[in-house]
Design an enzyme around this catalytic site. Structure first.
Site, PDB file in Angstrom:
ATOM      1  N   CYS A  67       6.859  52.455   5.705  1.00 15.53           N
ATOM      2  CA  CYS A  67       5.791  53.237   6.316  1.00 15.53           C
ATOM      3  C   CYS A  67       6.455  54.168   7.324  1.00 15.53           C
ATOM      4  O   CYS A  67       7.590  54.568   7.131  1.00 15.53           O
ATOM      5  CB  CYS A  67       4.726  52.344   6.951  1.00 15.53           C
ATOM      6  SG  CYS A  67       5.343  51.275   8.258  1.00 15.53           S
ATOM      7  N   ILE A  68       5.796  54.476   8.429  1.00 18.89           N
ATOM      8  CA  ILE A  68       6.365  55.431   9.380  1.00 18.89           C
ATOM      9  C   ILE A  68       7.608  54.883  10.069  1.00 18.89           C
ATOM     10  O   ILE A  68       8.585  55.589  10.286  1.00 18.89           O
ATOM     11  CB  ILE A  68       5.322  55.827  10.436  1.00 18.89           C
ATOM     12  CG1 ILE A  68       4.234  56.666   9.782  1.00 18.89           C
ATOM     13  CG2 ILE A  68       5.952  56.624  11.573  1.00 18.89           C
ATOM     14  CD1 ILE A  68       3.165  57.116  10.730  1.00 18.89           C
TER      15      ILE A  68
END
Length: 482
Positions: free
Chosen positions: A427-428
């Site tokens: 993810c981020i």
């Protein structure tokens, strides 16, 4: 179930990543357009045209977030990075939207339409469409049909099956959607009725859910058109209520821009003298990231698992800060997260109210966070970065391809080698992995590589907190896995 929900939370970040460019475009547009409305010269006309152009370009993204969620979730939840799940997700979206449209529902019911069907074009339905598309891809992409139907075998069958399943889902939603919608509206109205206190409760729960990655689901209720609140979309579109819209975003600015960087400084000062040099890079870069972009996970994960009691205290303080900020009153919004960039651009929008008062509140917040963190760390001996019982060498400077390769090699070793990894994604800020045997995962090796934290959501799931450069590490890790 928890693993599935975490995977869903990760997939939501793909469409959300489209929001920053929308915010920048609309911020530039509002910066130009209001100024030109005060004059009638040729330059003003050009600026007005440019401003309107930028606003409409940004609105093209904001207004179609539900479609982006359908595509993004389908891609993110699929077992392979392929274009077919995206096609399936949009097929599901079109089918459900058509069959649940007020016009078609009116035909089925003889003219009486539940108000809930006026709100089927929302992110919640988009997420459901994406899940249907990804599920159909995961289940049917390898389907083999008889020779006379061979053209429709494999991936070509996915969109067909998706359409059929979407028809069934639409039939179910015909009865269930009004119940779901009214429940979401009741939740939203309950929080709204609490005013600033409700905004504080939301901010507290938002921070509390970050460790399991479920804060995105909560955000969807307040930021998008799931329960009719649409705090984010209405703020940027200028269609909300001045003095109200933005209340579920405003309170994060003082925390992310000032509170957390001050907390990072407190953690640095409380680190052991011999460890300060080792952690200054980690804390300084994470603090700047929080201030400038509003991405807080690198800093939060730096102490979340080392000092969970301190993290709960931080969540409470976030809730209190948000409530006070909303009471003043101040209103600002963000397209991605509550950092300086979003504060600057959102201050140009029509619904911004005293946005630069956030700096005053933020400076006071910085003092409070610094004092509370420093006192709590010393009094309760919280093991924040630099105060661990074991000195773990930390690598924080990732520059150049060679550094990412070295990082990935260490991560591969810490996860137990190629044979122990069944899937890897990100993810981020996190590497998300599925492993065969979690006992082979060595947290110490992962932290020595530079990981800011290691999370074990289930017996086979592992999350390695890297930071905002995680994509480059995962790219190299996938090459090693091949």
């Amino acid at each position: 179930m928890m693993k599935y929900l975490q995977r869903l939370g990760k997939s939501l970040m793909l469409p959300v990543a489209c929001l920053p460019v929308a915010g920048i475009l609309m911020g530039l547009g509002y910066l130009l357009a209001p100024t030109t409305m005060q004059g009638g010269n040729a330059e003003a006309s050009v600026a007005l045209i440019l401003g309107t152009f930028f606003v409409k370009a940004g609105a093209a993204i904001i207004d179609n977030m539900s479609v982006l969620f359908a595509i993004g979730v389908a891609v993110g939840m699929a077992k392979e990075q392929d274009g077919t799940p995206a096609l399936a997700g949009i097929v599901a979206w079109f089918v459900i939207q058509t069959l649940l449209s007020p016009g078609f529902i009116g035909v089925l019911t003889g003219g009486e339409v539940d108000p809930a069907f006026n709100k089927v074009n929302n992110q919640f339905i988009g997420i459901m469409s994406g899940i249907v598309g990804a599920t159909c891809y995961n289940r049917f992409s390898g389907t083999k049909l008889p020779d006379f139907l061979a053209f429709f075998s494999g991936k070509r069958s996915v969109a067909i099956v998706t359409a059929l399943i979407s028809i069934v889902l639409a039939a179910i939603l015909f009865f269930v959607w009004p119940l779901i919608y009214n429940a979401l509206v009741l939740l939203g109205e309950s929080v709204i009725s609490l005013g600033a206190v409700g905004a504080g409760i939301y901010a507290f729960l938002n921070r509390l859910l970050i460790p399991i990655g479920m804060h995105h689901a909560l955000n969807a209720v307040f930021w998008f058109d799931v329960a009719g609140i649409s705090d984010l979309t209405k703020f940027w579109a200028g269609t909300g209520t001045y003095g109200v819209t933005g209340m579920y975003m405003t309170g994060f600015f003082p925390v992310m821009m000032f509170g957390l960087p001050a907390a990072a400084f407190a953690m640095y000062q409380c680190a052991k003298p011999e460890r300060k040099k080792a952690v200054v890079g980690l804390l300084a870069s994470a603090a700047f990231c929080s201030f400038f972009t509003g991405v807080t996970e690198p800093l939060e994960f730096a102490f979340m698992f080392l000092a969970p009691g301190l993290y709960v205290l931080y969540a409470v303080m976030t809730g209190i800060t948000a409530a006070i900020t909303v009471m003043l009153p101040i209103r600002a919004g963000f397209s991605f997260s509550a950092g300086f960039l979003d504060l600057f651009f959102s201050s140009q929008t029509p619904l911004a109210q005293n946005p630069w008062m956030i700096i005053v509140v933020g400076l006071a917040t910085a003092v409070v966070y610094y004092l509370v963190f420093r006192i709590a760390i010393v009094k309760f001996d919280f093991k924040t970065p630099g105060r661990e019982d074991e000195d773990v060498p930390v690598t924080t400077d990732l520059k150049g391809d060679a550094a990412f390769v070295a990082y990935a090699e260490k991560v591969l070793e810490g996860l137990g080698g190629k044979e122990n990894i069944t899937s890897v994604d990100n993810c981020i800020t996190r590497i998300r992995c599925e492993v065969v045997d979690s006992s082979k995962v060595n947290d110490s090796i992962l932290k020595a590589a530079g990981a800011k934290g290691v999370l074990h959501p289930s017996n086979t799931a592992v999350q390695v907190i890297v930071g905002t450069q995680v994509q480059f590490v995962v790219d190299e890790l996938k090459k090693l896995l091949k």
